[in-house]
Motif scaffolding. Structure first.
Motif, PDB file in Angstrom:
ATOM      1  N   VAL A 340     -19.254  15.919   3.451  1.00 43.66           N
ATOM      2  CA  VAL A 340     -19.446  16.897   4.514  1.00 43.66           C
ATOM      3  C   VAL A 340     -20.611  16.446   5.383  1.00 43.66           C
ATOM      4  O   VAL A 340     -21.595  15.895   4.874  1.00 43.66           O
ATOM      5  CB  VAL A 340     -19.701  18.317   3.948  1.00 43.66           C
ATOM      6  N   LYS A 341     -20.475  16.646   6.674  1.00 42.52           N
ATOM      7  CA  LYS A 341     -21.575  16.357   7.595  1.00 42.52           C
ATOM      8  C   LYS A 341     -22.264  17.666   7.947  1.00 42.52           C
ATOM      9  O   LYS A 341     -21.658  18.566   8.505  1.00 42.52           O
ATOM     10  CB  LYS A 341     -21.048  15.681   8.866  1.00 42.52           C
ATOM     11  N   VAL A 342     -23.534  17.775   7.569  1.00 46.07           N
ATOM     12  CA  VAL A 342     -24.338  18.965   7.856  1.00 46.07           C
ATOM     13  C   VAL A 342     -25.291  18.633   8.994  1.00 46.07           C
ATOM     14  O   VAL A 342     -25.983  17.611   8.947  1.00 46.07           O
ATOM     15  CB  VAL A 342     -25.124  19.416   6.611  1.00 46.07           C
ATOM     16  N   SER A 343     -25.334  19.489  10.005  1.00 46.97           N
ATOM     17  CA  SER A 343     -26.133  19.195  11.196  1.00 46.97           C
ATOM     18  C   SER A 343     -26.991  20.384  11.591  1.00 46.97           C
ATOM     19  O   SER A 343     -26.560  21.536  11.502  1.00 46.97           O
ATOM     20  CB  SER A 343     -25.215  18.839  12.373  1.00 46.97           C
ATOM     21  N   ILE A 344     -28.217  20.087  12.033  1.00 43.95           N
ATOM     22  CA  ILE A 344     -29.061  21.107  12.634  1.00 43.95           C
ATOM     23  C   ILE A 344     -29.142  20.832  14.129  1.00 43.95           C
ATOM     24  O   ILE A 344     -29.161  19.686  14.569  1.00 43.95           O
ATOM     25  CB  ILE A 344     -30.477  21.147  12.003  1.00 43.95           C
ATOM     26  N   VAL A 345     -29.180  21.908  14.921  1.00 45.80           N
ATOM     27  CA  VAL A 345     -29.141  21.789  16.381  1.00 45.80           C
ATOM     28  C   VAL A 345     -30.200  22.698  16.988  1.00 45.80           C
ATOM     29  O   VAL A 345     -30.389  23.834  16.555  1.00 45.80           O
ATOM     30  CB  VAL A 345     -27.751  22.184  16.929  1.00 45.80           C
ATOM     31  N   ILE A 363     -33.343  18.810   1.849  1.00 44.02           N
ATOM     32  CA  ILE A 363     -32.145  18.342   1.159  1.00 44.02           C
ATOM     33  C   ILE A 363     -32.507  17.644  -0.152  1.00 44.02           C
ATOM     34  O   ILE A 363     -31.861  17.858  -1.191  1.00 44.02           O
ATOM     35  CB  ILE A 363     -31.329  17.402   2.078  1.00 44.02           C
ATOM     36  N   SER A 364     -33.557  16.838  -0.125  1.00 48.72           N
ATOM     37  CA  SER A 364     -33.952  16.120  -1.348  1.00 48.72           C
ATOM     38  C   SER A 364     -34.395  17.078  -2.440  1.00 48.72           C
ATOM     39  O   SER A 364     -34.153  16.835  -3.632  1.00 48.72           O
ATOM     40  CB  SER A 364     -35.066  15.123  -1.026  1.00 48.72           C
ATOM     41  N   LYS A 365     -35.033  18.186  -2.061  1.00 51.49           N
ATOM     42  CA  LYS A 365     -35.483  19.166  -3.050  1.00 51.49           C
ATOM     43  C   LYS A 365     -34.319  19.905  -3.701  1.00 51.49           C
ATOM     44  O   LYS A 365     -34.512  20.577  -4.718  1.00 51.49           O
ATOM     45  CB  LYS A 365     -36.449  20.153  -2.398  1.00 51.49           C
ATOM     46  N   GLN A 366     -33.134  19.790  -3.117  1.00 51.06           N
ATOM     47  CA  GLN A 366     -31.938  20.350  -3.756  1.00 51.06           C
ATOM     48  C   GLN A 366     -31.295  19.332  -4.703  1.00 51.06           C
ATOM     49  O   GLN A 366     -30.250  19.598  -5.299  1.00 51.06           O
ATOM     50  CB  GLN A 366     -30.911  20.765  -2.687  1.00 51.06           C
ATOM     51  N   ILE A 370     -28.721  11.825   0.481  1.00 51.31           N
ATOM     52  CA  ILE A 370     -28.221  11.707   1.849  1.00 51.31           C
ATOM     53  C   ILE A 370     -27.579  10.340   2.004  1.00 51.31           C
ATOM     54  O   ILE A 370     -28.223   9.309   1.799  1.00 51.31           O
ATOM     55  CB  ILE A 370     -29.367  11.879   2.872  1.00 51.31           C
ATOM     56  N   LYS A 371     -26.308  10.313   2.372  1.00 56.96           N
ATOM     57  CA  LYS A 371     -25.560   9.064   2.447  1.00 56.96           C
ATOM     58  C   LYS A 371     -25.658   8.399   3.817  1.00 56.96           C
ATOM     59  O   LYS A 371     -25.682   7.169   3.908  1.00 56.96           O
ATOM     60  CB  LYS A 371     -24.094   9.327   2.096  1.00 56.96           C
ATOM     61  N   MET A 372     -25.690   9.196   4.877  1.00 61.00           N
ATOM     62  CA  MET A 372     -25.767   8.655   6.234  1.00 61.00           C
ATOM     63  C   MET A 372     -26.502   9.657   7.117  1.00 61.00           C
ATOM     64  O   MET A 372     -26.511  10.869   6.840  1.00 61.00           O
ATOM     65  CB  MET A 372     -24.372   8.403   6.816  1.00 61.00           C
ATOM     66  N   VAL A 373     -27.117   9.155   8.195  1.00 60.50           N
ATOM     67  CA  VAL A 373     -27.888  10.001   9.119  1.00 60.50           C
ATOM     68  C   VAL A 373     -27.549   9.614  10.558  1.00 60.50           C
ATOM     69  O   VAL A 373     -27.363   8.440  10.875  1.00 60.50           O
ATOM     70  CB  VAL A 373     -29.405   9.845   8.891  1.00 60.50           C
ATOM     71  N   GLU A 377     -31.245  13.900  20.774  1.00 58.91           N
ATOM     72  CA  GLU A 377     -32.412  14.684  21.182  1.00 58.91           C
ATOM     73  C   GLU A 377     -32.399  16.089  20.610  1.00 58.91           C
ATOM     74  O   GLU A 377     -33.451  16.655  20.323  1.00 58.91           O
ATOM     75  CB  GLU A 377     -32.477  14.753  22.709  1.00 58.91           C
ATOM     76  N   ILE A 378     -31.191  16.670  20.446  1.00 59.16           N
ATOM     77  CA  ILE A 378     -31.153  18.069  20.019  1.00 59.16           C
ATOM     78  C   ILE A 378     -30.365  18.284  18.728  1.00 59.16           C
ATOM     79  O   ILE A 378     -30.024  19.412  18.394  1.00 59.16           O
ATOM     80  CB  ILE A 378     -30.611  19.000  21.131  1.00 59.16           C
ATOM     81  N   LYS A 379     -30.073  17.213  17.995  1.00 61.05           N
ATOM     82  CA  LYS A 379     -29.386  17.418  16.712  1.00 61.05           C
ATOM     83  C   LYS A 379     -29.725  16.317  15.721  1.00 61.05           C
ATOM     84  O   LYS A 379     -30.063  15.191  16.084  1.00 61.05           O
ATOM     85  CB  LYS A 379     -27.877  17.530  16.906  1.00 61.05           C
ATOM     86  N   ILE A 380     -29.636  16.669  14.436  1.00 62.49           N
ATOM     87  CA  ILE A 380     -29.757  15.710  13.334  1.00 62.49           C
ATOM     88  C   ILE A 380     -28.622  16.004  12.366  1.00 62.49           C
ATOM     89  O   ILE A 380     -28.422  17.165  11.975  1.00 62.49           O
ATOM     90  CB  ILE A 380     -31.107  15.834  12.601  1.00 62.49           C
ATOM     91  N   SER A 381     -27.871  14.968  11.996  1.00 64.99           N
ATOM     92  CA  SER A 381     -26.746  15.131  11.076  1.00 64.99           C
ATOM     93  C   SER A 381     -26.964  14.296   9.830  1.00 64.99           C
ATOM     94  O   SER A 381     -27.430  13.161   9.910  1.00 64.99           O
ATOM     95  CB  SER A 381     -25.436  14.696  11.745  1.00 64.99           C
ATOM     96  N   CYS A 382     -26.614  14.875   8.674  1.00 67.10           N
ATOM     97  CA  CYS A 382     -26.678  14.167   7.398  1.00 67.10           C
ATOM     98  C   CYS A 382     -25.332  14.287   6.694  1.00 67.10           C
ATOM     99  O   CYS A 382     -24.757  15.389   6.640  1.00 67.10           O
ATOM    100  CB  CYS A 382     -27.763  14.756   6.500  1.00 67.10           C
ATOM    101  N   VAL A 383     -24.846  13.180   6.171  1.00 75.61           N
ATOM    102  CA  VAL A 383     -23.615  13.189   5.385  1.00 75.61           C
ATOM    103  C   VAL A 383     -23.984  13.261   3.914  1.00 75.61           C
ATOM    104  O   VAL A 383     -24.780  12.449   3.419  1.00 75.61           O
ATOM    105  CB  VAL A 383     -22.767  11.929   5.667  1.00 75.61           C
TER     106      VAL A 383
END
Length: 417
Positions: A340-345, A363-366, A370-373, A377-383
């Motif tokens: 799943v790709k989780v993104s903050i915007v 995410i690491s504390k859970q 993180i497999k990919m990043v 400018e207005i978003k960060i996505s982690c797979v």
């Protein structure tokens, strides 16, 4: 007197009782003094039923005939809704997409709007009628019936609003606005009073199912005032506009996720110019969209790299790559699903350093890898692995101060088209 476009999805008109409720809402809008154009999707599961019918005939239905078949769903909706409005004593008229002047290119199943000639819509409005238009469909210059693909009814509504210079376009759905994340996962998600076109476009592209990206792009291009609101309540909804005021201390505006992700990895690729170009040209020629790309370190003259594609394209992508072995040297190609790709915007991320670090830390504390990043400018996505979706969304939502004391409203099944 203002001019309003109202769009209702499939669950809003899922049966005749819901259709009658929608009819009362539309008539009430007209009685407030507005001229009203309504765009409607097919009823409930009609489209799925039509697709199943086609599959019972053939495994490979012609795209043209599928468009002929699928457009009948919206035609049923507009005719019944017009009858329901007429039954309330208010004049109404229904139009197919082509009767309403929706001109598209010739790409069956994924047509794009080239022009709108709303002459009949405007004439009917001048006659005091409510105009009901079938969403998701149009006609090409050579007279072929076409469909606009996923999100087509949203796009139809926004395009018509632009063409007739409507004062407002209202998209009615099963939630009462745009939330900071999926309220089915986070019960205390924050409902946004307003959001910018750019933020909404990112959220839509990253998996938020409230609005389709093409509809948001159209709204931004033509500066259409857009409101997302509930079919089940009279809540104010969320305004989508050019710029949205930032809430104090809120840097991240929303969290989206996309389960339709697969990772393709190519190992032992010879490190020489033109290799990446050859791989991604072949994928492009096969019509496969690539999202995140990551290359690993170089060792002994070879490198590994990975990229993401839509889940449905995973096996085809592997086949395409295997098919260019005569041009590209590599050891093996593999695929990974259940991701799943989780993104903050958030537009505020531009001027607030440390957002990415905070996301990675949460995410690491859970205990999640993180497999990919990917960033902009207005978003960060982690797979990540899909099994950790809920815990990661909940943790990020709290960490970025998006939780509220209010319980999010979810009124019914997810809208279609």
């Amino acid at each position: 007197m203002s001019l309003v476009v109202m769009k209702f999805g499939g669950s809003s008109v899922g049966d005749t009782e819901r259709m009658k409720r929608v009819a009362k809402r539309i008539v009430a809008k007209k009685e407030e003094g507005h001229k009203v154009v309504v765009v409607v999707s097919a009823m409930g599961d009609t489209t799925d039923d039509l697709i199943d019918l086609a599959k019972s005939i053939t495994d490979r239905p012609a795209a043209r005939e599928m468009d002929m078949l699928l457009t009948t769903g919206e035609q049923v909706s507009v005719a019944l809704l017009a009858m329901a409005i007429q039954e309330l004593g208010t004049p109404a008229i229904s139009y197919t997409g082509w009767q309403a002047g929706m001109i598209t290119d010739e790409a069956h199943g994924r047509a794009k709007i080239n022009d709108i000639k709303p002459k009949r819509i405007m004439e009917s409005l001048e006659q005091g009628k409510i105009v009901i238009v079938a969403g998701f469909q149009g006609i090409s210059d050579d007279g072929e019936i076409t469909t606009l693909g996923r999100g087509g009814s949203d796009t139809t509504a926004v395009a018509i609003a632009a063409a007739i210079q409507a004062d407002l376009c209202e998209i009615y759905t099963d939630v009462d606005g745009v939330y900071s994340t999926d309220p089915r996962i986070v019960k205390h998600a924050r409902k946004l009073d307003a959001i910018s076109y750019d933020e909404m476009l990112e959220l839509a592209n990253l998996g938020a199912a409230i609005l389709h990206p093409r509809a948001v792009e159209y709204a931004k291009q033509y500066n259409v005032k857009l409101v997302v609101r509930s079919s089940f309540t009279n809540a104010e909804g969320t305004l989508v506009k050019e710029e949205a005021a930032m809430e104090q201390g809120i840097v991240v505006r929303g969290i989206a996720y996309d389960k339709n992700v697969a990772r393709i990895s190519i190992q032992g690729v010879k490190d020489e110019p033109g290799i990446l170009a050859a791989v991604f040209t072949a994928l492009a020629e096969a019509g496969i969209d690539v999202d995140i790309i990551v290359q690993s370190g170089i060792s002994n003259g070879t490198a590994d790299f990975s990229f993401t594609v839509h889940l449905e394209d995973a096996e085809r992508a592997k086949s395409v790559i295997e098919g260019i072995r005569d041009r590209v040297e590599f050891e093996k190609v593999t695929s990974e699903t259940d991701l799943v790709k989780v993104s903050i915007v958030g537009a505020g991320m531009v001027s607030n350093p440390g957002v990415a670090a905070k996301m990675f830390d949460v995410i690491s504390k859970q205990g999640v890898n993180i497999k990919m990043v990917s960033t902009s400018e207005i978003k960060i996505s982690c797979v990540i692995d899909v099994t950790h979706l809920t815990e990661v969304i909940l943790a990020l939502h709290s960490a970025f101060d998006l939780d509220t004391n209010q319980t999010a409203f979810v009124g019914g099944p997810k809208e279609r088209r």
